[in-house]
Write a protein that holds these residues in place. Structure first.
Motif, PDB file in Angstrom:
ATOM      1  N   LYS A  25     -16.129 -19.902 -13.293  1.00  0.00           N
ATOM      2  CA  LYS A  25     -15.970 -19.837 -11.842  1.00  0.00           C
ATOM      3  C   LYS A  25     -14.567 -19.315 -11.537  1.00  0.00           C
ATOM      4  N   SER A  26     -14.478 -18.251 -10.777  1.00  0.00           N
ATOM      5  CA  SER A  26     -13.153 -17.720 -10.450  1.00  0.00           C
ATOM      6  C   SER A  26     -12.483 -18.614  -9.405  1.00  0.00           C
ATOM      7  N   PHE A  27     -11.170 -18.576  -9.401  1.00  0.00           N
ATOM      8  CA  PHE A  27     -10.405 -19.400  -8.468  1.00  0.00           C
ATOM      9  C   PHE A  27     -10.482 -18.809  -7.063  1.00  0.00           C
ATOM     10  N   THR A  28     -10.740 -19.666  -6.078  1.00  0.00           N
ATOM     11  CA  THR A  28     -10.788 -19.222  -4.685  1.00  0.00           C
ATOM     12  C   THR A  28      -9.625 -19.781  -3.871  1.00  0.00           C
ATOM     13  N   SER A  29      -8.937 -20.780  -4.403  1.00  0.00           N
ATOM     14  CA  SER A  29      -7.737 -21.321  -3.756  1.00  0.00           C
ATOM     15  C   SER A  29      -6.772 -21.765  -4.850  1.00  0.00           C
ATOM     16  N   LEU A  30      -5.518 -21.859  -4.511  1.00  0.00           N
ATOM     17  CA  LEU A  30      -4.516 -22.262  -5.498  1.00  0.00           C
ATOM     18  C   LEU A  30      -4.710 -23.708  -5.940  1.00  0.00           C
ATOM     19  N   GLU A  31      -5.108 -24.564  -5.011  1.00  0.00           N
ATOM     20  CA  GLU A  31      -5.281 -25.983  -5.339  1.00  0.00           C
ATOM     21  C   GLU A  31      -6.453 -26.227  -6.284  1.00  0.00           C
ATOM     22  N   GLU A  32      -7.320 -25.245  -6.418  1.00  0.00           N
ATOM     23  CA  GLU A  32      -8.473 -25.379  -7.311  1.00  0.00           C
ATOM     24  C   GLU A  32      -8.035 -25.491  -8.775  1.00  0.00           C
ATOM     25  N   ILE A  33      -6.800 -25.098  -9.074  1.00  0.00           N
ATOM     26  CA  ILE A  33      -6.318 -25.192 -10.458  1.00  0.00           C
ATOM     27  C   ILE A  33      -6.237 -26.650 -10.912  1.00  0.00           C
ATOM     28  N   LYS A  34      -6.185 -27.588  -9.970  1.00  0.00           N
ATOM     29  CA  LYS A  34      -6.131 -29.007 -10.320  1.00  0.00           C
ATOM     30  C   LYS A  34      -7.434 -29.486 -10.960  1.00  0.00           C
ATOM     31  N   GLU A  35      -8.487 -28.697 -10.841  1.00  0.00           N
ATOM     32  CA  GLU A  35      -9.768 -29.064 -11.462  1.00  0.00           C
ATOM     33  C   GLU A  35      -9.758 -28.797 -12.965  1.00  0.00           C
ATOM     34  N   VAL A  36      -8.803 -28.011 -13.451  1.00  0.00           N
ATOM     35  CA  VAL A  36      -8.672 -27.760 -14.891  1.00  0.00           C
ATOM     36  C   VAL A  36      -8.128 -29.034 -15.531  1.00  0.00           C
TER      37      VAL A  36
END
Length: 160
Positions: free
Chosen positions: A132-143
């Motif tokens: 899934k490509s990143f759509t927001s910067l905060e989505e990196i916290k899901e890694v």
């Protein structure tokens, strides 16, 4: 006789008036034609250089072989004249002027330039974006392994 006496008096007056007027020239009063200045930081050859008295920082940088690619001259006045025995420091570009890292296109090596991101974390980011490509910067916290503290460290250095 009076004339002779008057002549000698006038002659003595002029002799005493000129005695002590001529003094030897002191070389301490002569202004120097060069000055010694030190340059440090992001130049090719840092060190101590002797430049012309009216030399500028630009002249000093040329004497030092020029600037390095990492040099940040935005806060330096190139036409400023320096004082003798002054030290000039050419700063390095800070992290804020560095290019941001794209979460969706960065290589593993580019991701490792972020603070706190090593090879293992960079691999996890790449694996996440394959699904899934990143759509927001905060989505990196899901890694896995990236929490609020890590996000605060890297948020200014990442983009989509």
């Amino acid at each position: 006789m009076k004339r002779t006496l008057l002549f000698f008096c006038i002659f003595a007056f002029f002799v005493f008036a000129y005695v002590g007027r001529y003094q030897p020239i002191s070389l301490d009063l002569v202004s120097p034609s060069t000055k010694t200045v030190e340059i440090k930081g992001e130049v090719k050859k840092p060190g101590v250089y002797t430049i012309k008295w009216d030399g500028t920082i630009k002249d000093l940088i040329q004497a030092a072989g020029g600037l390095c690619p990492e040099a940040d001259t935005s806060s330096i006045a190139m036409l400023k004249e320096m004082n003798p025995k002054e030290v000039i420091v050419i700063p390095r570009k800070s992290a804020t002027t560095l290019k941001k890292v794209s979460l969706n296109t960065a290589t593993e090596q580019e991701l490792q330039t972020l603070p706190g991101i090593g090879p293992a974390m960079a691999s996890r980011i790449i694996e996440y974006r394959k699904t899934k490509s990143f759509t927001s910067l905060e989505e990196i916290k899901e890694v896995k392994g990236i929490g609020d503290k890590m996000y605060e460290k890297i948020k200014d250095r990442i983009c989509l």
